[in-house]
Design a protein around this motif. Structure first.
Motif, PDB file in Angstrom:
ATOM      1  N   THR B  27      44.891  45.936  58.755  1.00 40.92           N
ATOM      2  CA  THR B  27      45.823  46.981  59.194  1.00 40.92           C
ATOM      3  C   THR B  27      46.043  48.087  58.152  1.00 40.92           C
ATOM      4  N   HIS B  28      45.380  48.013  57.008  1.00 39.91           N
ATOM      5  CA  HIS B  28      45.353  49.198  56.143  1.00 39.91           C
ATOM      6  C   HIS B  28      44.867  50.397  56.971  1.00 39.91           C
ATOM      7  N   GLY B  29      43.869  50.132  57.841  1.00 42.18           N
ATOM      8  CA  GLY B  29      43.312  51.210  58.658  1.00 42.18           C
ATOM      9  C   GLY B  29      44.340  51.785  59.623  1.00 42.18           C
ATOM     10  N   PRO B  53      46.418  54.258  45.144  1.00 37.49           N
ATOM     11  CA  PRO B  53      46.790  53.215  44.185  1.00 37.49           C
ATOM     12  C   PRO B  53      45.556  52.460  43.685  1.00 37.49           C
ATOM     13  N   VAL B  54      45.799  51.386  42.960  1.00 38.34           N
ATOM     14  CA  VAL B  54      44.759  50.385  42.730  1.00 38.34           C
ATOM     15  C   VAL B  54      45.075  49.218  43.662  1.00 38.34           C
ATOM     16  N   GLY B  55      44.043  48.716  44.299  1.00 39.87           N
ATOM     17  CA  GLY B  55      44.196  47.720  45.355  1.00 39.87           C
ATOM     18  C   GLY B  55      43.123  48.030  46.374  1.00 39.87           C
ATOM     19  N   CYS B  56      43.156  47.361  47.506  1.00 38.81           N
ATOM     20  CA  CYS B  56      42.126  47.642  48.511  1.00 38.81           C
ATOM     21  C   CYS B  56      42.092  49.105  48.921  1.00 38.81           C
ATOM     22  N   SER B  57      43.254  49.772  48.869  1.00 39.38           N
ATOM     23  CA  SER B  57      43.298  51.172  49.310  1.00 39.38           C
ATOM     24  C   SER B  57      42.934  52.144  48.188  1.00 39.38           C
ATOM     25  N   ALA B  72      46.708  55.124  38.044  1.00 44.18           N
ATOM     26  CA  ALA B  72      46.501  53.813  37.430  1.00 44.18           C
ATOM     27  C   ALA B  72      47.347  52.791  38.192  1.00 44.18           C
ATOM     28  N   HIS B  73      47.006  51.522  38.060  1.00 44.84           N
ATOM     29  CA  HIS B  73      47.647  50.457  38.828  1.00 44.84           C
ATOM     30  C   HIS B  73      49.174  50.492  38.706  1.00 44.84           C
ATOM     31  N   GLY B  74      49.854  50.706  39.830  1.00 45.44           N
ATOM     32  CA  GLY B  74      51.315  50.673  39.855  1.00 45.44           C
ATOM     33  C   GLY B  74      51.987  51.982  39.479  1.00 45.44           C
ATOM     34  N   GLN B  96      50.721  52.531  48.582  1.00 44.92           N
ATOM     35  CA  GLN B  96      50.626  51.447  47.608  1.00 44.92           C
ATOM     36  C   GLN B  96      50.721  50.071  48.251  1.00 44.92           C
ATOM     37  N   GLY B  97      49.971  49.142  47.719  1.00 47.58           N
ATOM     38  CA  GLY B  97      50.061  47.754  48.151  1.00 47.58           C
ATOM     39  C   GLY B  97      51.200  47.034  47.455  1.00 47.58           C
ATOM     40  N   ASP B  98      51.399  45.772  47.828  1.00 44.34           N
ATOM     41  CA  ASP B  98      52.534  45.023  47.266  1.00 44.34           C
ATOM     42  C   ASP B  98      52.264  44.537  45.839  1.00 44.34           C
ATOM     43  N   GLY B  99      51.000  44.332  45.491  1.00 42.23           N
ATOM     44  CA  GLY B  99      50.706  44.015  44.100  1.00 42.23           C
ATOM     45  C   GLY B  99      50.972  45.243  43.246  1.00 42.23           C
ATOM     46  N   ASP B 100      50.485  46.363  43.729  1.00 40.09           N
ATOM     47  CA  ASP B 100      50.628  47.631  43.020  1.00 40.09           C
ATOM     48  C   ASP B 100      52.100  48.027  42.869  1.00 40.09           C
ATOM     49  N   LEU B 101      52.848  47.970  43.970  1.00 40.87           N
ATOM     50  CA  LEU B 101      54.214  48.499  43.977  1.00 40.87           C
ATOM     51  C   LEU B 101      55.253  47.495  43.488  1.00 40.87           C
ATOM     52  N   SER B 103      54.677  44.453  41.839  1.00 46.29           N
ATOM     53  CA  SER B 103      54.363  43.630  40.679  1.00 46.29           C
ATOM     54  C   SER B 103      54.223  44.531  39.453  1.00 46.29           C
ATOM     55  N   ILE B 104      53.005  44.996  39.198  1.00 44.48           N
ATOM     56  CA  ILE B 104      52.775  45.798  37.987  1.00 44.48           C
ATOM     57  C   ILE B 104      53.564  47.109  38.019  1.00 44.48           C
ATOM     58  N   GLY B 105      53.828  47.630  39.238  1.00 42.34           N
ATOM     59  CA  GLY B 105      54.459  48.945  39.336  1.00 42.34           C
ATOM     60  C   GLY B 105      55.925  48.910  39.711  1.00 42.34           C
ATOM     61  N   ASN B 125      52.817  45.926  52.672  1.00 48.79           N
ATOM     62  CA  ASN B 125      53.132  44.554  52.273  1.00 48.79           C
ATOM     63  C   ASN B 125      52.269  43.584  53.078  1.00 48.79           C
ATOM     64  N   ASN B 126      51.212  43.061  52.415  1.00 51.72           N
ATOM     65  CA  ASN B 126      50.382  42.052  53.080  1.00 51.72           C
ATOM     66  C   ASN B 126      50.489  40.692  52.386  1.00 51.72           C
ATOM     67  N   ALA B 127      51.526  40.541  51.570  1.00 50.19           N
ATOM     68  CA  ALA B 127      51.876  39.249  50.972  1.00 50.19           C
ATOM     69  C   ALA B 127      50.781  38.664  50.071  1.00 50.19           C
ATOM     70  N   ILE B 128      49.882  39.532  49.599  1.00 51.69           N
ATOM     71  CA  ILE B 128      48.768  38.995  48.800  1.00 51.69           C
ATOM     72  C   ILE B 128      48.098  40.124  48.001  1.00 51.69           C
ATOM     73  N   TYR B 129      47.346  39.757  46.964  1.00 53.66           N
ATOM     74  CA  TYR B 129      46.469  40.727  46.291  1.00 53.66           C
ATOM     75  C   TYR B 129      45.150  40.699  47.045  1.00 53.66           C
ATOM     76  N   GLY B 130      44.894  41.714  47.848  1.00 50.49           N
ATOM     77  CA  GLY B 130      43.675  41.706  48.646  1.00 50.49           C
ATOM     78  C   GLY B 130      42.427  41.967  47.822  1.00 50.49           C
ATOM     79  N   MET B 131      42.445  43.068  47.091  1.00 51.61           N
ATOM     80  CA  MET B 131      41.243  43.552  46.417  1.00 51.61           C
ATOM     81  C   MET B 131      40.616  42.535  45.467  1.00 51.61           C
ATOM     82  N   THR B 132      41.465  41.806  44.756  1.00 54.11           N
ATOM     83  CA  THR B 132      40.963  40.946  43.687  1.00 54.11           C
ATOM     84  C   THR B 132      40.661  39.521  44.161  1.00 54.11           C
ATOM     85  N   GLY B 133      40.784  39.266  45.452  1.00 54.06           N
ATOM     86  CA  GLY B 133      40.367  37.971  45.954  1.00 54.06           C
ATOM     87  C   GLY B 133      41.485  37.048  46.401  1.00 54.06           C
TER      88      GLY B 133
END
Ligand SMILES: Cc1ncc(C[n+]2csc(CCOP(=O)(O)OP(=O)(O)O)c2C)c(N)n1
Ligand code: SF4
Ligand code: SF4
Ligand code: SF4
Lengths: 79, 256
Positions: B27-29, B53-57, B72-74, B96-101, B103-105, B125-133
């Motif tokens: 649903t990023h799309g 951001p940094v992340g899947c997007s 940069a990330h966050g 921004q994703g939830d890891g980006d916003l 966590s680090i950001g 908010n997809n409850a996970i770090y998508g990009m990194t696995g």
């Protein structure tokens, strides 16, 4: 009843995720297992003529792959 | 009967002709499309600057036909702050994703809201770090299995999911803070309306605006796209209640 709506799926964008198939209230969509898109997915296609042009498939499509059309009578009576 | 074809829906003008790298059914799309539609409808494309951001997007700048920068990330809210202050006539948004916003950001987002920066944030908010696995994010649900919580998130060890919309609505500088979901057509439509109001807030100079969108990650959740949407509706919504957490009075009666 004549067709009142139809959709066109752009195979350059469709990723065969099936979300439109699941969401269509008229159940007129399916993945085309006979064809592959340039990216290697089975694209969505219309299977029958009962589309109302409601646009729900396009609203849920994550890849903006769907264009929705509706027949527009010369004298607007429906809607 | 004589009839002509009427276009009910077509791809937004603010999109490029590039197909995205997102996984099928992600649903990023959908979120991208809603932002593009709102920018089209408000006629903002020529003056908008997006911050990716940094992340899947991370490649969002490839998909929107408008000016874009990569943070940069966050750090997207910090970058957006600088851009908006130097170019106050431009419409500036971060995505921004939830890891980006969260966590680090988290420092950047809290302070941007606290300062009341007149920017718009689209928070996925997809409850996970998508990009990194598929590692655990601050928003991962209790008991949810991720690659870094293989037995499920243990809140005694890893703490509780963080609800960003609620937190940010407590900042005096925020003007519009809501949470929506993209798990079905009705909710996608509501999400779009919220994105519209967030951009309206910025255009009216009301302050910081953010739309949190509950989003799916079929790949790392190891679900089909439809199962992933069902997970959002059934499991995420109870933990992250949908609603308007702060709405500036100017926006309350705005018809969009
Ligand atoms: C400074 C820094 N730290 C860590 C990383 C690794 N990293 C890349 S993306 C990411 C998290 C992405 O998750 P999220 O923001 O939720 O976005 P999603 O991929 O789920 O859309 C991390 C930790 C990085 N690129 N830079
Ligand atoms: S427009 Fe409505 S009826 Fe037609 S294919 Fe799409 S969802 Fe089905
Ligand atoms: S929702 Fe979009 S990408 Fe998914 S199958 Fe349907 S047309 Fe293709
Ligand atoms: S990894 Fe998850 S969030 Fe990233 S594109 Fe794939 S489904 Fe979407």
């Amino acid at each position: 009843m004549a067709v009142t709506g139809w959709i066109v799926v752009d195979n350059n964008y469709c990723k065969g995720c099936s979300l439109c198939v699941e969401a269509c209230p008229q159940e007129v969509l399916a993945l085309d297992m006979e064809r592959l898109t340039p990216q290697g997915y089975h694209p969505a296609k219309m299977t029958q003529d009962k589309c109302t042009g409601c646009g729900i498939c396009a609203v849920v499509c994550p890849d903006a792959a769907i264009t929705v059309y509706r027949e527009k009578p010369e004298k607007v009576t429906r809607r | 009967m004589v009839a002509t074809a009427e276009v009910i829906y077509q791809r937004p003008e603010s999109f490029t002709e590039v197909h995205t790298h997102y996984c099928p059914g992600c649903t990023h799309g959908v979120a991208h499309r809603l932002v593009a539609e709102v920018i089209d409808e408000m006629g903002l494309r020529e003056k908008t600057i997006g911050v990716a951001p940094v992340g899947c997007s991370v490649f969002a700048y490839r998909y929107f036909k408008m000016d874009f920068v990569e943070a940069a990330h966050g750090r997207a809210p910090a970058m957006a702050t600088g851009i908006k202050r130097v170019l106050p006539d431009r419409t500036v948004f971060t995505y921004q994703g939830d890891g980006d916003l969260a966590s680090i950001g988290i420092a950047e987002i809290m302070h941007a809201a606290g300062r009341g920066e007149n920017i718009t944030v689209i928070f996925i908010n997809n409850a996970i770090y998508g990009m990194t696995g598929g590692q655990m994010a601050p928003t991962t649900l209790e008991g949810m299995k991720t690659t870094s919580s293989p037995l499920g998130r243990d809140v005694k060890l890893a703490g509780y999911p963080i609800r960003m919309a609620e937190l940010l609505s407590n900042m005096d500088g925020s003007a519009y803070i809501v949470r929506r979901s993209m798990h079905n057509a009705a909710n996608v439509r509501k999400s779009k309306k919220a994105i519209r109001l967030a951009f309206e807030a910025q255009e009216r100079g009301l302050g910081f605006s953010l739309v949190e969108l509950l989003s799916s990650c079929p790949t790392n959740w190891k679900l089909t796209p439809q199962e992933a949407l069902d997970f959002v509706g059934e499991k995420m919504v109870p933990v992250f209640p949908l609603g308007d957490y702060k709405v500036h009075p100017t926006l309350e009666n705005l018809k969009v």
